[in-house]
Design a protein around this motif. Structure first.
Motif, mmCIF file in Angstrom:
data_model
loop_
_atom_site.group_PDB
_atom_site.id
_atom_site.type_symbol
_atom_site.label_atom_id
_atom_site.label_comp_id
_atom_site.label_asym_id
_atom_site.label_seq_id
_atom_site.Cartn_x
_atom_site.Cartn_y
_atom_site.Cartn_z
ATOM 1 N N HIS A 50 84.725 54.979 16.317
ATOM 2 C CA HIS A 50 84.323 53.652 16.892
ATOM 3 C C HIS A 50 84.058 52.599 15.618
ATOM 4 O O HIS A 50 84.490 51.652 15.927
ATOM 5 C CB HIS A 50 82.845 54.031 17.418
ATOM 6 C CG HIS A 50 81.916 52.733 18.055
ATOM 7 N ND1 HIS A 50 81.135 52.093 17.301
ATOM 8 C CD2 HIS A 50 82.308 51.950 19.094
ATOM 9 C CE1 HIS A 50 80.724 51.182 18.096
ATOM 10 N NE2 HIS A 50 81.323 51.109 19.215
ATOM 11 N N LYS A 51 83.613 53.083 14.468
ATOM 12 C CA LYS A 51 83.512 52.306 13.359
ATOM 13 C C LYS A 51 84.881 51.587 12.839
ATOM 14 O O LYS A 51 85.171 50.497 12.774
ATOM 15 C CB LYS A 51 82.704 52.891 12.198
ATOM 16 C CG LYS A 51 81.115 53.052 12.361
ATOM 17 C CD LYS A 51 80.620 53.667 11.253
ATOM 18 C CE LYS A 51 79.232 53.883 11.691
ATOM 19 N NZ LYS A 51 78.548 54.840 10.557
ATOM 20 N N THR A 52 85.872 52.541 13.057
ATOM 21 C CA THR A 52 87.171 52.165 12.554
ATOM 22 C C THR A 52 87.761 51.253 13.718
ATOM 23 O O THR A 52 88.394 50.339 13.251
ATOM 24 C CB THR A 52 88.125 53.509 12.618
ATOM 25 O OG1 THR A 52 87.422 54.366 11.433
ATOM 26 C CG2 THR A 52 89.551 53.324 12.313
ATOM 27 N N PHE A 57 89.444 45.851 15.146
ATOM 28 C CA PHE A 57 89.108 44.671 15.992
ATOM 29 C C PHE A 57 88.877 43.227 15.103
ATOM 30 O O PHE A 57 89.275 42.247 15.198
ATOM 31 C CB PHE A 57 88.067 45.036 17.024
ATOM 32 C CG PHE A 57 88.069 43.508 17.885
ATOM 33 C CD1 PHE A 57 88.891 43.295 18.982
ATOM 34 C CD2 PHE A 57 86.919 42.977 17.732
ATOM 35 C CE1 PHE A 57 88.623 42.244 19.498
ATOM 36 C CE2 PHE A 57 86.606 41.820 18.568
ATOM 37 C CZ PHE A 57 87.343 41.390 19.581
ATOM 38 N N ILE A 58 87.890 43.574 14.348
ATOM 39 C CA ILE A 58 87.531 42.395 13.283
ATOM 40 C C ILE A 58 88.662 41.790 12.418
ATOM 41 O O ILE A 58 89.068 40.620 12.520
ATOM 42 C CB ILE A 58 86.417 42.712 12.565
ATOM 43 C CG1 ILE A 58 85.045 42.606 13.457
ATOM 44 C CG2 ILE A 58 85.931 41.606 11.465
ATOM 45 C CD1 ILE A 58 83.920 43.532 12.926
ATOM 46 N N ALA A 59 89.369 42.738 12.283
ATOM 47 C CA ALA A 59 90.767 42.354 11.102
ATOM 48 C C ALA A 59 91.745 41.627 11.994
ATOM 49 O O ALA A 59 92.072 40.709 11.574
ATOM 50 C CB ALA A 59 91.121 43.605 10.554
ATOM 51 N N VAL A 65 92.871 34.065 13.647
ATOM 52 C CA VAL A 65 92.282 32.799 13.312
ATOM 53 C C VAL A 65 93.136 32.300 12.398
ATOM 54 O O VAL A 65 93.344 31.009 12.258
ATOM 55 C CB VAL A 65 90.927 33.122 13.267
ATOM 56 C CG1 VAL A 65 90.378 31.949 12.256
ATOM 57 C CG2 VAL A 65 90.044 33.291 14.226
ATOM 58 N N ALA A 66 93.420 33.028 11.192
ATOM 59 C CA ALA A 66 94.313 32.427 10.008
ATOM 60 C C ALA A 66 95.527 32.124 10.529
ATOM 61 O O ALA A 66 95.960 30.895 9.962
ATOM 62 C CB ALA A 66 94.328 33.602 8.858
ATOM 63 N N GLY A 67 96.276 32.776 11.407
ATOM 64 C CA GLY A 67 97.387 32.314 11.861
ATOM 65 C C GLY A 67 97.474 30.859 12.499
ATOM 66 O O GLY A 67 98.181 30.251 12.488
ATOM 67 N N PHE A 68 96.377 30.944 13.486
ATOM 68 C CA PHE A 68 96.122 29.691 14.379
ATOM 69 C C PHE A 68 95.682 28.586 13.250
ATOM 70 O O PHE A 68 96.334 27.453 13.493
ATOM 71 C CB PHE A 68 95.072 29.883 15.387
ATOM 72 C CG PHE A 68 94.719 28.720 16.194
ATOM 73 C CD1 PHE A 68 95.342 28.375 17.062
ATOM 74 C CD2 PHE A 68 93.620 27.935 15.953
ATOM 75 C CE1 PHE A 68 95.366 27.307 17.925
ATOM 76 C CE2 PHE A 68 93.457 26.905 16.800
ATOM 77 C CZ PHE A 68 94.395 26.676 17.684
ATOM 78 N N ALA A 69 94.888 28.647 12.283
ATOM 79 C CA ALA A 69 94.779 27.750 11.135
ATOM 80 C C ALA A 69 96.108 27.252 10.640
ATOM 81 O O ALA A 69 96.150 26.155 10.274
ATOM 82 C CB ALA A 69 93.715 28.412 10.233
#
Length: 79
Positions: A50-52, A57-59, A65-69
């Motif tokens: 679950h932690k993995t 998901f966060i990564a 977000v970085a790609g969109f920026a």
């Protein structure tokens, strides 16, 4: 094969039966204890998974977000 029914149970036979039943329950208690340990191990593995998955998901969200920026930056410099 003919089976002869016993008319009565002696105290010794009842004691033997009681010991066998107690032994069977003792073995079942041991097996349940082993199953409890295995469930604890399984819970730890599921928690780790679950932690993995949450970290993944966060990564992935950060990469999106970085790609969109980056795309917005390219569009902004072309205007």
């Amino acid at each position: 094969m003919n089976v002869v029914a016993r008319e009565s149970w002696t105290d010794e036979r009842l004691d033997d039966l009681k010991e066998r039943v107690d032994d069977g329950f003792r073995r079942m208690d041991e097996r349940f204890a082993l199953m409890d340990q295995r469930f604890v191990q399984l819970d730890a593995r599921v928690d780790s998974l679950h932690k993995t998955m949450v970290h993944g998901f966060i990564a992935m969200a950060a990469v999106q977000v970085a790609g969109f920026a980056a795309i917005l930056g390219l569009v902004a410099t072309q205007l």
